[in-house]
Design an enzyme around this catalytic site. Structure first.
Site, PDB file in Angstrom:
ATOM      1  N   SER A   1      17.980  29.204  30.843  1.00  0.00           N
ATOM      2  CA  SER A   1      16.717  29.093  30.104  1.00  0.00           C
ATOM      3  C   SER A   1      16.761  29.719  28.717  1.00  0.00           C
ATOM      4  O   SER A   1      15.777  29.625  27.978  1.00  0.00           O
ATOM      5  CB  SER A   1      15.593  29.737  30.920  1.00  0.00           C
TER       6      SER A   1
ATOM      7  N   SER B   1       9.278  22.129  29.568  1.00  0.00           N
ATOM      8  CA  SER B   1       9.142  23.129  28.503  1.00  0.00           C
ATOM      9  C   SER B   1       8.645  22.533  27.197  1.00  0.00           C
ATOM     10  O   SER B   1       9.016  21.417  26.826  1.00  0.00           O
ATOM     11  CB  SER B   1      10.519  23.752  28.263  1.00  0.00           C
TER      12      SER B   1
ATOM     13  N   GLU C   1       9.768  23.329  24.550  1.00  0.00           N
ATOM     14  CA  GLU C   1      10.983  23.160  23.737  1.00  0.00           C
ATOM     15  C   GLU C   1      11.335  21.666  23.611  1.00  0.00           C
ATOM     16  O   GLU C   1      12.024  21.267  22.677  1.00  0.00           O
ATOM     17  CB  GLU C   1      12.116  23.964  24.387  1.00  0.00           C
TER      18      GLU C   1
ATOM     19  N   TYR D   1      19.419  22.716  25.394  1.00  0.00           N
ATOM     20  CA  TYR D   1      18.455  23.098  26.439  1.00  0.00           C
ATOM     21  C   TYR D   1      17.259  22.144  26.433  1.00  0.00           C
ATOM     22  O   TYR D   1      16.863  21.631  27.484  1.00  0.00           O
ATOM     23  CB  TYR D   1      17.977  24.540  26.190  1.00  0.00           C
TER      24      TYR D   1
HETATM   25  P1  NAP Z   1      14.575  33.046  33.799  1.00  0.00           P
HETATM   26  O1  NAP Z   1      13.931  34.391  33.913  1.00  0.00           O
HETATM   27  O2  NAP Z   1      15.716  32.885  32.843  1.00  0.00           O
HETATM   28  O3  NAP Z   1      15.069  32.621  35.258  1.00  0.00           O
HETATM   29  C1  NAP Z   1      15.967  31.551  35.455  1.00  0.00           C
HETATM   30  C2  NAP Z   1      16.289  31.462  36.920  1.00  0.00           C
HETATM   31  O4  NAP Z   1      17.205  30.365  37.114  1.00  0.00           O
HETATM   32  C3  NAP Z   1      16.988  32.697  37.496  1.00  0.00           C
HETATM   33  O5  NAP Z   1      16.396  33.016  38.732  1.00  0.00           O
HETATM   34  C4  NAP Z   1      18.420  32.236  37.693  1.00  0.00           C
HETATM   35  O6  NAP Z   1      19.064  32.850  38.788  1.00  0.00           O
HETATM   36  C5  NAP Z   1      18.196  30.764  38.036  1.00  0.00           C
HETATM   37  N1  NAP Z   1      19.414  29.978  37.923  1.00  0.00           N
HETATM   38  C6  NAP Z   1      20.279  29.919  36.879  1.00  0.00           C
HETATM   39  N2  NAP Z   1      21.324  29.121  37.182  1.00  0.00           N
HETATM   40  C7  NAP Z   1      21.115  28.662  38.441  1.00  0.00           C
HETATM   41  C8  NAP Z   1      21.838  27.810  39.314  1.00  0.00           C
HETATM   42  N3  NAP Z   1      23.002  27.270  38.962  1.00  0.00           N
HETATM   43  N4  NAP Z   1      21.336  27.553  40.545  1.00  0.00           N
HETATM   44  C9  NAP Z   1      20.162  28.108  40.936  1.00  0.00           C
HETATM   45  N5  NAP Z   1      19.416  28.933  40.152  1.00  0.00           N
HETATM   46  C10 NAP Z   1      19.893  29.208  38.916  1.00  0.00           C
HETATM   47  O7  NAP Z   1      13.498  31.945  33.415  1.00  0.00           O
HETATM   48  P2  NAP Z   1      11.892  31.999  33.481  1.00  0.00           P
HETATM   49  O8  NAP Z   1      11.388  32.528  32.185  1.00  0.00           O
HETATM   50  O9  NAP Z   1      11.473  32.614  34.756  1.00  0.00           O
HETATM   51  O10 NAP Z   1      11.556  30.448  33.476  1.00  0.00           O
HETATM   52  C11 NAP Z   1      11.463  29.704  34.675  1.00  0.00           C
HETATM   53  C12 NAP Z   1      11.648  28.225  34.375  1.00  0.00           C
HETATM   54  O11 NAP Z   1      10.654  27.783  33.454  1.00  0.00           O
HETATM   55  C13 NAP Z   1      12.988  27.865  33.725  1.00  0.00           C
HETATM   56  O12 NAP Z   1      13.356  26.602  34.205  1.00  0.00           O
HETATM   57  C14 NAP Z   1      12.659  27.793  32.241  1.00  0.00           C
HETATM   58  O13 NAP Z   1      13.570  26.945  31.585  1.00  0.00           O
HETATM   59  C15 NAP Z   1      11.269  27.213  32.305  1.00  0.00           C
HETATM   60  N6  NAP Z   1      10.381  27.554  31.198  1.00  0.00           N
HETATM   61  C16 NAP Z   1      10.179  28.867  30.859  1.00  0.00           C
HETATM   62  C17 NAP Z   1       9.292  29.181  29.852  1.00  0.00           C
HETATM   63  C18 NAP Z   1       9.034  30.616  29.449  1.00  0.00           C
HETATM   64  O14 NAP Z   1       8.470  30.836  28.370  1.00  0.00           O
HETATM   65  N7  NAP Z   1       9.381  31.596  30.289  1.00  0.00           N
HETATM   66  C19 NAP Z   1       8.599  28.155  29.178  1.00  0.00           C
HETATM   67  C20 NAP Z   1       8.822  26.835  29.576  1.00  0.00           C
HETATM   68  C21 NAP Z   1       9.690  26.538  30.594  1.00  0.00           C
HETATM   69  P3  NAP Z   1      20.229  33.982  38.657  1.00  0.00           P
HETATM   70  O15 NAP Z   1      19.524  35.284  38.844  1.00  0.00           O
HETATM   71  O16 NAP Z   1      21.130  33.662  39.787  1.00  0.00           O
HETATM   72  O17 NAP Z   1      20.839  33.827  37.299  1.00  0.00           O
HETATM   73  N1  GDD Z   2      15.764  35.421  21.297  1.00  0.00           N
HETATM   74  C1  GDD Z   2      15.579  35.741  20.022  1.00  0.00           C
HETATM   75  N2  GDD Z   2      16.218  36.829  19.503  1.00  0.00           N
HETATM   76  N3  GDD Z   2      14.756  34.976  19.270  1.00  0.00           N
HETATM   77  C2  GDD Z   2      14.555  35.333  17.986  1.00  0.00           C
HETATM   78  C3  GDD Z   2      15.174  36.439  17.403  1.00  0.00           C
HETATM   79  C4  GDD Z   2      16.058  37.228  18.206  1.00  0.00           C
HETATM   80  O1  GDD Z   2      16.644  38.206  17.772  1.00  0.00           O
HETATM   81  N4  GDD Z   2      14.757  36.535  16.120  1.00  0.00           N
HETATM   82  C5  GDD Z   2      13.937  35.514  15.896  1.00  0.00           C
HETATM   83  N5  GDD Z   2      13.797  34.779  17.020  1.00  0.00           N
HETATM   84  C6  GDD Z   2      13.021  33.533  17.147  1.00  0.00           C
HETATM   85  C7  GDD Z   2      13.830  32.353  17.653  1.00  0.00           C
HETATM   86  O2  GDD Z   2      14.594  31.785  16.572  1.00  0.00           O
HETATM   87  C8  GDD Z   2      12.723  31.441  18.160  1.00  0.00           C
HETATM   88  O3  GDD Z   2      12.213  30.680  17.099  1.00  0.00           O
HETATM   89  C9  GDD Z   2      11.640  32.424  18.633  1.00  0.00           C
HETATM   90  O4  GDD Z   2      12.018  33.717  18.122  1.00  0.00           O
HETATM   91  C10 GDD Z   2      11.475  32.516  20.153  1.00  0.00           C
HETATM   92  O5  GDD Z   2      12.745  32.728  20.729  1.00  0.00           O
HETATM   93  P1  GDD Z   2      12.914  33.054  22.305  1.00  0.00           P
HETATM   94  O6  GDD Z   2      12.064  34.205  22.676  1.00  0.00           O
HETATM   95  O7  GDD Z   2      14.376  33.151  22.562  1.00  0.00           O
HETATM   96  O8  GDD Z   2      12.247  31.801  23.031  1.00  0.00           O
HETATM   97  P2  GDD Z   2      12.397  30.222  22.786  1.00  0.00           P
HETATM   98  O9  GDD Z   2      11.125  29.740  22.162  1.00  0.00           O
HETATM   99  O10 GDD Z   2      13.657  29.862  22.130  1.00  0.00           O
HETATM  100  O11 GDD Z   2      12.501  29.672  24.277  1.00  0.00           O
HETATM  101  C11 GDD Z   2      11.640  30.179  25.319  1.00  0.00           C
HETATM  102  O12 GDD Z   2      10.489  29.389  25.391  1.00  0.00           O
HETATM  103  C12 GDD Z   2      10.707  28.014  25.776  1.00  0.00           C
HETATM  104  C13 GDD Z   2       9.347  27.317  25.782  1.00  0.00           C
HETATM  105  O13 GDD Z   2       8.988  26.961  24.496  1.00  0.00           O
HETATM  106  C14 GDD Z   2      12.454  30.169  26.613  1.00  0.00           C
HETATM  107  O14 GDD Z   2      11.720  30.833  27.617  1.00  0.00           O
HETATM  108  C15 GDD Z   2      12.725  28.749  27.071  1.00  0.00           C
HETATM  109  O15 GDD Z   2      13.335  28.777  28.364  1.00  0.00           O
HETATM  110  C16 GDD Z   2      11.381  28.013  27.140  1.00  0.00           C
HETATM  111  O16 GDD Z   2      11.549  26.693  27.590  1.00  0.00           O
END
Ligand code: NAP
Ligand code: GDD
Length: 340
Positions: free
Chosen positions: A83, A134, A136, A158
């Site tokens: 993710s 997402s 994204e 991604y």
């Molecule tokens: P996260 O904290 O990065 O958790 C990802 C999970 O995926 C972990 O439990 C990881 O398990 C598991 N995983 C990775 N590779 C795997 C595999 N090969 N088989 C089975 N499980 C696996 O992500 P999150 O923030 O909770 O997000 C949950 C979901 O929502 C993800 O699909 C993410 O892309 C999506 N999403 C997140 C956001 C956000 O802002 N948080 C927004 C939109 C969508 P391990 O511990 O084994 O690595």
């Molecule tokens: N991680 C990170 N680290 N991001 C940074 C940094 C840094 O040092 N400095 C600036 N950023 C900016 C990134 O370039 C991006 O534009 C923004 O901060 C958010 O970055 P992240 O927190 O890494 O999240 P993301 O938006 O790329 O992705 C997350 O949100 C998605 C939903 O929109 C993840 O949770 C994805 O799994 C999820 O789908």
């Protein structure tokens, strides 16, 4: 009898909040965990002792079929993914396999185990499926705010993998009549957020500086804007989507956008610090292709699911900074120790 849920990604941020929410609703909760000695499983068990673990991996079709056969779930939440967006350039093929093809394997496991065939249309008695799509996928946005109808233009491997999973979920709904839905969730954060994501990197950085453990915080693009909400609110939307009368996709976000710069200002201010003395920008942290802005239009979710976010941006930032100050003051290791 208690309803039964199977969650992939149980060791992640959302898995933990969703499991808590479903346990509160009286569900029997199972989490799919991968690996032989995955340390994140014990962290999860410390917080969620009532969750039962079934072994499996989104890379392994047979393991998913076995998991579904064993658990016999009413609902499956597919949260497992690679993710972290920058990792998807470094390991693009693995990201496609886990984040994209993993959705296909999970849907196939459900289809095979529940004997769903082509042209099936009876959704009753079926296993209901939630896909973690997402914002994204919107990438280089064609309109703001983004709705369920906004076109996708993903900017990372991604985002491309998530778009595949999203369309496949729709396709299984249309091809097999499965109750399969996608939540298009915008960024959601919490004290349990991984330390690699910007909100947690900032809250941990602020706490380290405040406690004299660091003197600077290196960040990439400060101008990117995101719609940030609280993960505890967003998992409730996932559950609501699977309780709806009809399988439909929903955008989930707050409808408010802030820049990384505003995040940094708010986080340092929450600890009584002036961010400009400590933040260093680093070109190496910029991405090959950036998503400049994301902002949700969550009207459909509000109208049809009655879903509303309950935590504001300022409350979220303060919650994360306070949590990390407590964590580091206790001498805990943020990568390793118990979840708050
Ligand atoms: P996260 O904290 O990065 O958790 C990802 C999970 O995926 C972990 O439990 C990881 O398990 C598991 N995983 C990775 N590779 C795997 C595999 N090969 N088989 C089975 N499980 C696996 O992500 P999150 O923030 O909770 O997000 C949950 C979901 O929502 C993800 O699909 C993410 O892309 C999506 N999403 C997140 C956001 C956000 O802002 N948080 C927004 C939109 C969508 P391990 O511990 O084994 O690595
Ligand atoms: N991680 C990170 N680290 N991001 C940074 C940094 C840094 O040092 N400095 C600036 N950023 C900016 C990134 O370039 C991006 O534009 C923004 O901060 C958010 O970055 P992240 O927190 O890494 O999240 P993301 O938006 O790329 O992705 C997350 O949100 C998605 C939903 O929109 C993840 O949770 C994805 O799994 C999820 O789908």
């Amino acid at each position: 009898m208690a309803r039964r849920a199977l969650i992939t990604g149980i060791t992640g941020q959302d898995g933990s909040y969703l499991a808590e929410h479903l346990l509160e609703q009286g569900y029997e909760v199972w989490g799919l965990a991968r690996g032989q000695a995955n340390p994140r499983v014990s962290r999860m068990r410390k917080l969620l002792s009532d969750v039962q673990v079934v072994r499996g991996d989104l890379l392994d079709q047979g393991s998913l079929i076995s998991a579904v056969e064993r658990v016999q779930p009413d609902e499956v939440y597919n949260l497992g993914a690679i993710s972290f967006v920058p990792m998807s350039w470094e390991q693009a093929e693995l990201t496609a396999e886990v984040t994209g093809m993993g959705v296909l394997r999970m849907l196939e496991a459900i289809r095979v185990c529940s004997g769903v065939s082509r042209g099936g249309s009876n959704a009753s008695g079926q296993i209901r499926f939630y896909q973690a799509s997402s914002s994204e996928m919107f990438g280089q946005v064609s309109e703001t705010p983004q709705t369920e109808r906004t076109a996708f233009h993903p900017r990372s491997p991604y985002g491309v993998a998530k778009a595949y999973g999203h369309f496949l979920t729709q396709n299984y709904r249309e091809s097999y009549g499965m109750f399969a839905v996608s939540g298009i969730l915008f960024n959601h954060e919490s004290p349990r957020r991984g330390a690699e994501f910007v909100t947690r990197k900032v809250s941990l950085g602020v706490a380290r500086i405040k406690l004299g453990l660091a003197t600077e915080l290196r960040l990439g693009n400060l101008e990117a804007r995101r719609d940030w909400g609280f993960a505890g609110d967003y998992v409730k939307a996932m559950h609501l989507m699977l309780q709806a009368a009809n399988p439909e996709d929903y955008v989930i976000g707050t409808g408010r956008m802030k820049s990384v710069r505003e995040l940094v200002e708010a986080a340092f201010a929450a600890a009584g610090l002036d961010w400009e003395r400590y933040v260093v920008t680093d070109q190496t942290l910029h991405r090959p292709a950036e998503v400049d802005l994301l902002c949700a239009d969550p009207k459909k979710a509000r109208a049809q699911l009655g879903w509303e976010p309950s935590v504001s941006f300022d409350e979220l930032v303060a919650m994360m900074v306070e949590s990390d100050l407590r964590l580091l003051s206790d001498g805990a290791d943020p990568d390793d120790d118990s979840w708050p």
